[in-house]
Design an enzyme around this catalytic site. Sequence first.
Site, PDB file in Angstrom:
ATOM      1  N   LYS A  22       0.837  -1.210   0.000  1.00  0.00           N
ATOM      2  CA  LYS A  22       0.000   0.000   0.000  1.00  0.00           C
ATOM      3  C   LYS A  22       0.866   1.252   0.000  1.00  0.00           C
ATOM      4  CE  LYS A  22      -1.823   1.569   4.058  1.00  0.00           C
ATOM      5  NZ  LYS A  22      -1.448   2.987   4.270  1.00  0.00           N
ATOM      6  N   ASN A  23       1.868   1.269   0.874  1.00  0.00           N
ATOM      7  CA  ASN A  23       2.640   2.505   1.045  1.00  0.00           C
ATOM      8  C   ASN A  23       3.608   2.785  -0.103  1.00  0.00           C
ATOM      9  OD1 ASN A  23       1.278   2.959   3.368  1.00  0.00           O
ATOM     10  ND2 ASN A  23       2.986   2.539   4.768  1.00  0.00           N
ATOM     11  N   CYS A 117      -5.195  12.809  13.162  1.00  0.00           N
ATOM     12  CA  CYS A 117      -5.745  11.490  12.886  1.00  0.00           C
ATOM     13  C   CYS A 117      -5.624  10.673  14.145  1.00  0.00           C
ATOM     14  CB  CYS A 117      -5.026  10.820  11.722  1.00  0.00           C
ATOM     15  SG  CYS A 117      -3.443  10.141  12.169  1.00  0.00           S
ATOM     16  N   ARG A 122       0.382  14.274  13.509  1.00  0.00           N
ATOM     17  CA  ARG A 122       0.867  14.076  12.139  1.00  0.00           C
ATOM     18  C   ARG A 122       0.809  15.321  11.252  1.00  0.00           C
ATOM     19  NH1 ARG A 122      -1.153   8.224  10.125  1.00  0.00           N
ATOM     20  NH2 ARG A 122       0.624   8.336   8.766  1.00  0.00           N
ATOM     21  N   ASP A 305       4.632   0.334  12.055  1.00  0.00           N
ATOM     22  CA  ASP A 305       3.470  -0.342  11.472  1.00  0.00           C
ATOM     23  C   ASP A 305       3.378  -1.822  11.852  1.00  0.00           C
ATOM     24  OD1 ASP A 305       2.626   1.996  10.335  1.00  0.00           O
ATOM     25  OD2 ASP A 305       3.210   1.506   8.283  1.00  0.00           O
ATOM     26  N   ARG A 397      -8.724  -0.594   4.532  1.00  0.00           N
ATOM     27  CA  ARG A 397      -7.865   0.439   3.960  1.00  0.00           C
ATOM     28  C   ARG A 397      -6.510  -0.141   3.566  1.00  0.00           C
ATOM     29  NH1 ARG A 397      -6.488   4.889   7.673  1.00  0.00           N
ATOM     30  NH2 ARG A 397      -5.129   5.172   5.905  1.00  0.00           N
TER      31      ARG A 397
HETATM   32  C1  UD1 Z   1       4.250   6.769   6.627  1.00  0.00           C
HETATM   33  C2  UD1 Z   1       3.407   5.542   6.358  1.00  0.00           C
HETATM   34  C3  UD1 Z   1       2.832   4.996   7.664  1.00  0.00           C
HETATM   35  C4  UD1 Z   1       3.957   4.765   8.686  1.00  0.00           C
HETATM   36  C5  UD1 Z   1       4.823   6.012   8.831  1.00  0.00           C
HETATM   37  C6  UD1 Z   1       6.038   5.782   9.713  1.00  0.00           C
HETATM   38  C7  UD1 Z   1       2.564   5.966   4.117  1.00  0.00           C
HETATM   39  C8  UD1 Z   1       1.401   6.300   3.248  1.00  0.00           C
HETATM   40  N1  UD1 Z   1       2.337   5.905   5.444  1.00  0.00           N
HETATM   41  O1  UD1 Z   1       3.374   7.765   7.154  1.00  0.00           O
HETATM   42  O2  UD1 Z   1       2.184   3.759   7.369  1.00  0.00           O
HETATM   43  O3  UD1 Z   1       3.378   4.464   9.933  1.00  0.00           O
HETATM   44  O4  UD1 Z   1       5.293   6.447   7.546  1.00  0.00           O
HETATM   45  O5  UD1 Z   1       6.787   4.735   9.218  1.00  0.00           O
HETATM   46  O6  UD1 Z   1       3.658   5.711   3.656  1.00  0.00           O
HETATM   47  N2  UD1 Z   1       6.088  14.548  10.976  1.00  0.00           N
HETATM   48  C9  UD1 Z   1       6.066  15.898  11.248  1.00  0.00           C
HETATM   49  N3  UD1 Z   1       5.984  16.784  10.210  1.00  0.00           N
HETATM   50  C10 UD1 Z   1       5.896  16.380   8.901  1.00  0.00           C
HETATM   51  C11 UD1 Z   1       5.930  14.996   8.630  1.00  0.00           C
HETATM   52  C12 UD1 Z   1       6.027  14.103   9.686  1.00  0.00           C
HETATM   53  O7  UD1 Z   1       6.120  16.313  12.414  1.00  0.00           O
HETATM   54  O8  UD1 Z   1       5.816  17.233   8.016  1.00  0.00           O
HETATM   55  C13 UD1 Z   1       6.207  13.570  12.089  1.00  0.00           C
HETATM   56  C14 UD1 Z   1       4.953  12.697  12.226  1.00  0.00           C
HETATM   57  O9  UD1 Z   1       3.968  13.318  13.024  1.00  0.00           O
HETATM   58  C15 UD1 Z   1       5.533  11.442  12.865  1.00  0.00           C
HETATM   59  C16 UD1 Z   1       6.924  11.339  12.233  1.00  0.00           C
HETATM   60  O10 UD1 Z   1       7.225  12.642  11.758  1.00  0.00           O
HETATM   61  O11 UD1 Z   1       5.667  11.598  14.250  1.00  0.00           O
HETATM   62  C17 UD1 Z   1       7.034  10.353  11.094  1.00  0.00           C
HETATM   63  O12 UD1 Z   1       5.962  10.558  10.209  1.00  0.00           O
HETATM   64  P1  UD1 Z   1       6.046  10.209   8.662  1.00  0.00           P
HETATM   65  O13 UD1 Z   1       7.229   9.378   8.365  1.00  0.00           O
HETATM   66  O14 UD1 Z   1       5.866  11.462   7.873  1.00  0.00           O
HETATM   67  O15 UD1 Z   1       4.737   9.330   8.468  1.00  0.00           O
HETATM   68  P2  UD1 Z   1       3.848   9.282   7.183  1.00  0.00           P
HETATM   69  O16 UD1 Z   1       4.695   9.550   5.990  1.00  0.00           O
HETATM   70  O17 UD1 Z   1       2.610  10.096   7.377  1.00  0.00           O
END
Ligand code: UD1
Length: 421
Positions: A22-23, A117, A122, A305, A397
Amino acid sequence: MDKLLITGGNRLNGEIAVSGAKNAALPILCASLLTPGTIALENVPALKDIDTTVRLLSRMGVQINRNGDHATTLDASQVHSLEAPYDLVKTMRASILVLGPLLTRFGQARVSLPGGCAIGQRPVDQHIKGLAALGAEISIEHGFVVAKAKRLKGAVIRTDMVTVTGTENLMMAATLADGQTILENAAREPEITDLAELLIKMGARIQGHGTDRIAIDGVESLHSAEHTIVADRIEAGTFLCAVGATGGEIVLRKAAPETMGATIDKLLEAGMRIECGTDWIRGSMTGRPKAVGFRTYEYPSFPTDMQAQVMALNTIAHGTAVIVENIFENRYMHVQELGRMGAKIDIDGHTAVVTGVPALSGATVMATDLRASASLVIAGLAARGETTVERIYHLDRGYERMEHKLRSVGANIQRITRETA
Ligand code: UD1
């Protein structure tokens, strides 16, 4: 709303084909926006989040053909809308992945802010900060990120933390920028490597994907390409945890064991026997698992995950496990539900202490997010008696026909649909 009815106690035996990740599929579908050419994909998983992305891209004018079994072609030669509306973004945060491609190819984009969420705040500040470093003018208007740039300009970007979708958004944006972009502190997840491999087939010049420093030399345009989505390491890990909890032996076909090192190591430590080939994994378990502690970190460390699923295994293990969740601040919502099945878990901030019990007892429980739902299914398969997992739209999902796959290896699990409920 659909629910799953599970009668626990059956050992799992047989073969399961792992779906595409999915990711990886989500950013790859969004990458089709980068070119007027055709992107032909294989191994696209049949999931709700994929349907949502297809709806989002279709609304923008992308022509999408889903050709039966997991093949999808996308043609973004006639995009007429550069907006991702709130109604779709709120159901799937990964919609933010259209921001980089739209901005870099069309010079503007309007993408709804996702909001909070279930598993935490996030924010997407790093996506915005990175695009601004590439020269975009960005404002927040009426809940939307509004971004404009004649042409993005290459830059060195160091994100404050490692972010998976942030790295993907910036990597896609940089492919069509003027000059070189360096992403420092980049995420190294296999799904990023898969996206980079597609982009390279489209004509992008990318080096260093899979490391924490990715270099992208911008090109004038990208073209058609074909790609097969990498196997889903989290789905595969979930099925391994299931057999770890019930006992038995399963073979996972179409898997990518080289992406699953940290998970496989933990399951070996828990007492499973695991054997791997290039694209298959055999996992078996006899007796009760041993408790295994872990801390979640970015890839290649133990993935957040998989936290909930390995916690489910620990609930029935010999001994006590200490688990620390370092990525998301609120990712223990399965704990209360596992407690309703007799699990002994204490939470203190980011730390969970799980004391294994000899057996769980079936109960009615509620799924609260995707991986939490998977942990409840694992617990239900191992528990004595009947478990009903409610609100399984979360599961849909991210898991393709999970109950069918589990039933094919001997689980007693049924979906009760809204009509028959
Ligand atoms: C992706 C995955 C999700 C997985 C996560 C961590 C997808 C679609 N989803 O989510 O399944 O659980 O990686 O491996 O690929 N953060 C910020 N600011 C930002 C971006 C992130 O503060 O602009 C923080 C987030 O709140 C979190 C951490 O950074 O605490 C990591 O998040 P991130 O790697 O961005 O997760 P996703 O990409 O949303």
